[in-house]
Design a protein around this motif. Structure first.
Motif, short mmCIF file in Angstrom:
data_model
loop_
_atom_site.label_atom_id
_atom_site.label_comp_id
_atom_site.label_asym_id
_atom_site.label_seq_id
_atom_site.Cartn_x
_atom_site.Cartn_y
_atom_site.Cartn_z
N VAL A 190 29.75 -12.67 18.44
CA VAL A 190 29.60 -11.52 19.33
C VAL A 190 28.21 -10.90 19.18
O VAL A 190 27.70 -10.73 18.07
N THR A 191 27.61 -10.57 20.33
CA THR A 191 26.34 -9.84 20.34
C THR A 191 26.44 -8.70 21.33
O THR A 191 27.49 -8.50 21.97
N MET A 192 25.35 -7.96 21.47
CA MET A 192 25.28 -6.87 22.44
C MET A 192 24.06 -7.07 23.32
O MET A 192 23.04 -7.60 22.89
N GLY A 193 24.16 -6.62 24.56
CA GLY A 193 23.03 -6.72 25.47
C GLY A 193 22.28 -5.41 25.58
O GLY A 193 22.18 -4.64 24.61
N SER A 198 24.03 -3.61 30.20
CA SER A 198 24.93 -4.68 29.79
C SER A 198 26.37 -4.27 30.00
O SER A 198 26.70 -3.08 30.06
N ARG A 199 27.25 -5.27 30.04
CA ARG A 199 28.68 -4.98 30.22
C ARG A 199 29.37 -4.65 28.90
O ARG A 199 30.59 -4.48 28.86
N GLY A 200 28.65 -4.55 27.81
CA GLY A 200 29.24 -4.23 26.51
C GLY A 200 29.11 -5.40 25.57
O GLY A 200 28.12 -6.13 25.59
N GLU A 201 30.10 -5.60 24.70
CA GLU A 201 30.05 -6.73 23.76
C GLU A 201 30.10 -8.04 24.54
O GLU A 201 30.82 -8.17 25.53
N ILE A 202 29.30 -8.99 24.06
CA ILE A 202 29.19 -10.28 24.73
C ILE A 202 29.58 -11.37 23.75
O ILE A 202 29.02 -11.44 22.65
N GLU A 203 30.53 -12.20 24.14
CA GLU A 203 30.93 -13.32 23.29
C GLU A 203 30.13 -14.55 23.69
O GLU A 203 30.13 -14.96 24.85
N GLU A 217 24.30 -11.75 31.39
CA GLU A 217 25.31 -10.74 31.11
C GLU A 217 24.76 -9.54 30.34
O GLU A 217 25.24 -8.42 30.50
N GLY A 218 23.73 -9.78 29.52
CA GLY A 218 23.22 -8.70 28.69
C GLY A 218 22.02 -7.99 29.26
O GLY A 218 21.60 -6.94 28.74
N LYS A 219 21.42 -8.56 30.32
CA LYS A 219 20.21 -7.98 30.92
C LYS A 219 19.11 -7.81 29.89
O LYS A 219 18.40 -6.81 29.86
N VAL A 220 18.95 -8.83 29.04
CA VAL A 220 17.93 -8.83 27.99
C VAL A 220 17.14 -10.12 28.09
O VAL A 220 17.72 -11.20 28.20
N ILE A 221 15.80 -9.99 28.05
CA ILE A 221 14.94 -11.17 27.92
C ILE A 221 14.62 -11.29 26.43
O ILE A 221 13.79 -10.56 25.91
N PRO A 222 15.29 -12.19 25.71
CA PRO A 222 15.16 -12.19 24.25
C PRO A 222 13.87 -12.81 23.72
O PRO A 222 13.45 -12.51 22.60
#
Length: 695
Positions: A190-193, A198-203, A217-222
């Motif tokens: 599990v991570t977070m965006g 983000s929609r919350g916790e992301i599996e 899903e997380g709206k993050v450019i990592p």
């Protein structure tokens, strides 16, 4: 054996932005190295590094679940200790086997091999490889410990320490969670965006899905590099839409890329009336305090618009833009207030306020330093046949802006504001420009001060610091240089070489030392130490510029204090080294140097009446013939021609050493031949120590 991608992610609170890229690169590299060292990487295809404001992560492809077994041979013990006279295992051997978990019957398969002077038993067996599940947590822990973190912090009730609190740990091998515990956290998927988008916790389904899942899903450019590139593309495109340019923005871009996860660029503006303030003040306010990107017209003049890199993408960004404009307005108002207040007092009237400002407790106040700079800058300008009054005046005013409100708020503007205030006071442009540029060059590649007046003040500023701190024994040590003396030394050298200026470095150091009160500079032989320091910096500067090491060493071996002439001497030696006579003359010169070390301290001029051998007579006449030409070329700074003229001596020098014994018994002959060699060495080594070119 099947392989899959490994993912490791630490989800944290906001990480230090200026350190983020290095933290991400180090973390990823250390995890990869740990896997590779345990032979868990089946195919070295590198790794992906991810670093965002709230996460450090790495993915490594083709990682095995377990490393292959490997054949290991180990020495057990000497045969004479392991076996008795009948060849049976001794109690010592049986005890060793029990400790290692080796069955006694395995002794029959042991190999007997000579080890040093004695024979020993060796045991070969298959050792199972490391299992990923057993070692990944330890690898991650090792990577965490290796991070360049100056200060750790604790959080919660646990004992874990990191640069910021860590909230989640993800460790996947393909679609499978790799069990383990790091920083008091159990591994999961599990991570977070993004905090808001983000929609919350992301599996995470698989390790390979990490980046696309965070993006979608997380709206993050990592990926830091991708995020930086994304921001830059938006900035450039938006600036073009505004008919403007961005100026210098690389450093700010790096910082902003470490502050946002989902960058979106918007345009803000401020009132035109603020443009009456020097644009450097407004630019610094926007960049340093608000992380905005100012916009400029084609002439480089600041516009009343700026670009905002937001962490939110909204259909209607009016609230974001309005909020940022509302925040920047008080900052710009402060800058305008400081500027208006500062202009009410001249720089000259501020000088008494420098008296209580300590420059260094052993070197006095800033006002005392200004008095030294005023004298020294005038002296340097005089050596340059420049405007002594202008240089002295600029040096007198150079530090006055340190006690202005603007520089008190924005120290980065020292010198820059001094120029504005000098012009406001009615000082000439030459003086005002020198006030601004006397700090230059501030860093490698920075521009140099322009004109003799500005150069005189800049040299005075740097030489006073160098002489002062060397004079009280405060020398740089290792990587510690709290007073920036290496930077000051390089600044002096660059000004002398690149301007160039016909000044003698030793004389400049002497001029600077004379400005200090008697008895203040107490360090023994500090001027010689400082010159050594300067020549070492010069050596590195020239090597970094691409000059050959032996050429640099040959020129600097003579410690040429006219630094401006060094480039011409380097070019001359480089040309000389390409001549067919160069190697032989360099070798001969090296031989001469060694012979002269055995000579008496005082040698007379060679006496033609004492010359006996034809070879020494020929060398004497060759030296006498070529000397005026060489001296003339050197005097005219035609160093290449001087060295090329020396090439004509090769035949005479070679014949001399083939036919003449220098260190003969008869003292008059010996001294005369040594004198001839000394004369030859003096002629050959006017431009450089040619012996340094000999292999």
């Amino acid at each position: 054996m099947t392989t899959a991608t490994v993912l490791v992610e630490l989800l944290t609170e906001e990480l230090p932005p200026k350190a983020l890229p290095r933290l991400g690169e180090t973390f990823a590299a250390k995890v990869f190295e740990g896997l590779k060292a345990r032979d868990l990487v089946a195919e070295d295809r590198g790794f992906r590094c991810f670093a965002a404001p709230r996460r450090l992560a790495v993915t490594v492809p083709t990682v095995r679940a377990a490393a292959p077994s490997r054949e290991v041979t180990e020495k057990i013990m000497p045969v004479q200790v392991a076996l008795d006279a009948e060849g049976r295992p001794t109690p010592a051997l049986l005890k060793k086997l029990q400790a290692k978990g080796i069955a006694p019957e395995a002794v029959a398969s042991f190999e007997r091999r000579v080890d040093g002077k004695a024979e020993a038993l060796f045991y070969t067996h298959l050792e199972p490889g490391a299992a990923l599940d057993d070692v990944l947590a330890a690898i991650v822990q090792e990577a965490v410990k290796a991070l360049p973190i100056p200060k750790l912090m604790r959080w919660g009730a646990g004992d874990a320490q990191f640069v910021r609190p860590v909230h989640k740990l993800a460790m996947l091998h393909g679609a499978r969670v790799v069990p383990g515990r790091v920083l008091d956290l159990d591994a999961g998927r599990v991570t977070m965006g993004h905090r808001f988008m983000s929609r919350g916790e992301i599996e995470l389904a698989t390790a390979e899905a990490y980046e696309p899942t965070l993006l979608a899903e997380g709206k993050v450019i990592p990926d830091f590099a991708e995020r930086r590139s994304n921001i830059e593309r938006q900035l450039v495109a938006t600036a073009q839409e505004q008919g403007a340019s961005l100026g210098e923005y690389a450093d700010l871009l790096d910082e902003v890329a470490a502050l946002v996860e989902h960058p979106t660029v918007y345009v803000g503006e401020f009132e035109l009336e603020f443009l009456a303030v020097p644009q450097e003040c407004l630019i610094l306010t926007m960049r340093a305090n608000q992380k905005y990107f100012p916009l400029f017209d084609a002439a480089g003049k600041l516009l009343n618009r700026f670009l905002i890199v937001s962490n939110m993408r909204l259909a209607d960004p009016s609230n974001i833009v309005a909020g940022n404009q509302r925040v920047v307005r008080p900052r710009l108002s402060d800058a305008r207030f400081f500027f208006e207040q500062d202009r009410k007092h001249t720089l000259d009237s501020r000088l008494p306020r420098l008296a209580p400002v300590v420059y260094h407790n052993k070197l006095g106040s800033q006002l005392e330093r200004v008095e030294r700079l005023e004298r020294l800058a005038g002296r340097i300008a005089d050596r340059l046949h420049g405007d002594v009054a202008a240089a002295s005046r600029a040096a007198r005013l150079a530090k006055a802006d340190l006690v202005t409100d603007m520089v008190g708020e924005f120290p980065e503007l020292q010198g820059i504001m001094g120029r504005y205030y000098a012009l406001n006071d009615g000082e000439g442009e030459v003086v005002a420009d020198a006030v601004q540029s006397h700090y230059q060059p501030r860093f490698a590649g920075d521009t140099l001060p322009a004109g003799n007046t500005a150069c005189a003040v800049a040299l005075a500023d740097k030489l006073d610091a160098l002489v002062g701190f060397f004079g009280i024994g405060q020398l740089p040590t290792g990587d510690k240089d709290p007073f920036g003396l290496r930077r000051a030394a390089l600044g002096v050298l660059r000004i002398l070489i690149e301007t160039p200026l016909p000044l003698d470095l030793a004389a400049l150091v002497g001029d600077a030392a004379e400005g200090f009160a008697p008895g203040l500079l107490t360090a023994a032989d500090f001027e010689s130490q400082l010159l050594d320091f300067m020549f070492e910096r010069l050596r590195n500067l020239l090597r970094d510029a691409g000059h050959a090491v032996d050429v640099v060493d040959a020129v600097l071996a003579l410690r040429p204090t006219r630094i401006d002439l060094v480039p011409a001497k380097l070019d001359a030696v480089r040309v000389f080294r390409g001549l067919p006579e160069a190697e032989a003359l360099a070798a001969a010169n090296k031989r001469i140097v060694n012979i002269l070390k055995k000579a008496e301290d005082e040698l007379p001029e060679p006496d033609v009446a004492l010359l006996q051998e034809q070879a020494e007579k020929a060398l004497f006449h060759a030296v006498v013939e070529v000397a005026p030409l060489v001296h003339s070329h050197v005097a005219n700074e035609d160093y290449t021609d001087a060295l090329c003229a020396l090439a004509g001596l090769r035949a005479a020098v070679d014949t001399f050493f083939d036919d003449v014994m220098v260190m003969v018994e008869e003292p008059l002959t010996r001294r005369n031949r040594l004198a001839l060699l000394r004369q030859l060495a003096g002629l050959m080594n006017q431009v450089a120590d040619l012996s340094r070119l000999s292999a």
